[in-house]
Write an enzyme that holds these catalytic residues in place. Sequence first.
Site, PDB file in Angstrom:
ATOM      1  N   HIS A 158       0.827  -1.218   0.000  1.00 41.21           N
ATOM      2  CA  HIS A 158       0.000   0.000   0.000  1.00 41.21           C
ATOM      3  C   HIS A 158       0.860   1.267   0.000  1.00 41.21           C
ATOM      4  CE1 HIS A 158      -3.879  -2.061   0.575  1.00 41.21           C
ATOM      5  NE2 HIS A 158      -3.204  -2.898   1.358  1.00 41.21           N
ATOM      6  N   ASP A 182      -0.597  -5.217   6.012  1.00 41.46           N
ATOM      7  CA  ASP A 182      -1.551  -6.130   5.383  1.00 41.46           C
ATOM      8  C   ASP A 182      -1.353  -6.208   3.874  1.00 41.46           C
ATOM      9  OD1 ASP A 182      -2.426  -3.412   5.158  1.00 41.46           O
ATOM     10  OD2 ASP A 182      -4.376  -4.133   4.462  1.00 41.46           O
ATOM     11  N   GLU A 183      -1.896  -7.263   3.283  1.00 41.53           N
ATOM     12  CA  GLU A 183      -2.029  -7.434   1.840  1.00 41.53           C
ATOM     13  C   GLU A 183      -0.720  -7.174   1.071  1.00 41.53           C
ATOM     14  OE1 GLU A 183      -6.572  -6.593   0.667  1.00 41.53           O
ATOM     15  OE2 GLU A 183      -5.470  -4.779   1.164  1.00 41.53           O
ATOM     16  N   VAL A 184       0.356  -7.775   1.520  1.00 41.79           N
ATOM     17  CA  VAL A 184       1.639  -7.612   0.829  1.00 41.79           C
ATOM     18  C   VAL A 184       1.732  -8.635  -0.297  1.00 41.79           C
ATOM     19  CG1 VAL A 184       4.139  -7.558   1.064  1.00 41.79           C
ATOM     20  CG2 VAL A 184       2.686  -6.772   2.951  1.00 41.79           C
TER      21      VAL A 184
END
EC number: 3.2.1.52
Length: 560
Positions: free
Chosen positions: A272, A353-355
Amino acid sequence: MEEKTISNSRRCYKQWLWFMVLFMSFSVIYVDAVWPMPQMISSSMARYTLNPREFIFQYSSGSSAQPGCSLLDSAFERYYPLIFTDYRAARPRQHDEWFRFPFTVVVHVERAECEGYPDADSSESYKLSVCSGQAALRAETVWGALRGLESFSQLVYQDDFGEYFVNETEIEDFPRFQFRGILLDTSRHYLPLHAILKTLDAMSYNKFNVFHWHIVDDPSFPYQSSTFPDLSSKGAFHPLTHVYTQIDVKRVIAHARLRGIRVLAEFDSPGHTQSWGKGQPGLLTPLSPTHNPLTPLSSGQPGLLTPCYKGTVPSGTFGPVNPANSSSYQFMTRLFKEVTSVFPDSYVHLGGDEVDFTCWKSNPDVRGFMLKMGFGTDYTKLESYYMENMVNITKGLNKTAIVWQDVFDYHEKIPVDTVLHIWKGSPGQIQQELSSITLAGYRVILAAPWYINHIDYGQDWEKYYTIQPLNFTGTEQQKTLVIGGEVCMWGEYVDATNLSPRLWPRASAAGERLWSDEKMTSSVIDAFPRLVDFRCRLLRRGIQAEPLFVGHCRHEYQGI
């Protein structure tokens, strides 16, 4: 047969809704409750007339807070027009002015923190007693006094002739959970300052106490850093109109403080972070000797973000922050030194998160670092390495880290005082996550059931109201580690035009779940008329809260 039963149930429910609409259309305005429901409230039919010209706020003689307490003095100024909505006096009456028979709200605070900030351990408990000629409000702290003033303001109502009344009432109240948050995403759509401040106002009416500011993300970097000004000048949607200056941030923090709300800043990494690379040309990952000079860079000189490769040559795209570079941690140390000095709260949100590992896997330098560290091909270990460094950076700055659940799921080694934030999973998976995290001894914040940027047709507030945060397998000690919950308003389809109606009163349902006793507030049928009434109160206070069903509010078009 089953379909017929379901059909009958729906018909009965619709008939009940219509009955409630008709009932509330002709009933007295007064509703014997406050939103969110206090832990204990009792009231009688005895009611007292309030005259705006003969009404004062006053500190008790033994109160630690006295005139000059900026936090409560400003609250008195703020609540006077909220209580007497139609009365336009220049200011609230002062405690030293003389009246024949003034109604007095006497405030007693045990411990004054008038110039301080609320924190994770601040007491918000209060007792409120309303009788003839007086309301006595007692609280341990100024933060509890603010919650008591809000409850008193909701007890006041008007009849059809505009007269103000309050019923004889006793309240003893405290929050069920210490952390009751609202997340706003200001990266996917920039939210102007007035929209954030109005949200803080609405949060205080609902007794939320944490503003989680997801301030930057892939699409834009609107935070104007004094250390790295290029982050916003190159990473924001517009470097002048779509940024939050240091003055803007201070204004948000000050506005929140006066309402007993903490401001929790989130700078999510290593994923992100696409907007970060636009503003940090000097910190992109070092180029491979095989780099094609015609391949475009995200911003010039190598370092912060990872160049993605297609085969043996860079593809021209970039992935997460490069965890293999020492310069990445030097940059983060300097940035978070600034962030932790600007935001006074003792917690900071690091994301995690969400790597997406695809880019890391493609990069020869990152693969070489993996071999050197003995990580093999397990890229969760690489993310763990990065997040462990980030948590240590914030710990060195005397801040406690909050991270998304991914950090725990990847078995990362983080201090036991780190707070985990649950954001995903089916109901069963969420229960298992709560069990696992608390069994490991970590505190946890629950957000997954309250992603209210997702919308449904109809009474979708009910599903947010009926969440049971402690409904998981675990000991009583484990359940004490659930410190609260959070309503998330992600910004893909939300900006200032639809923020308030999408947020309220749906977030109010979660607000009562996080504040009130679960057994006392388990019925959506009982909650419905109270929430309808509260939604009308929000409208009258200038909050554009959407309707729950067919009906009307007497003042719904004033100022809308």
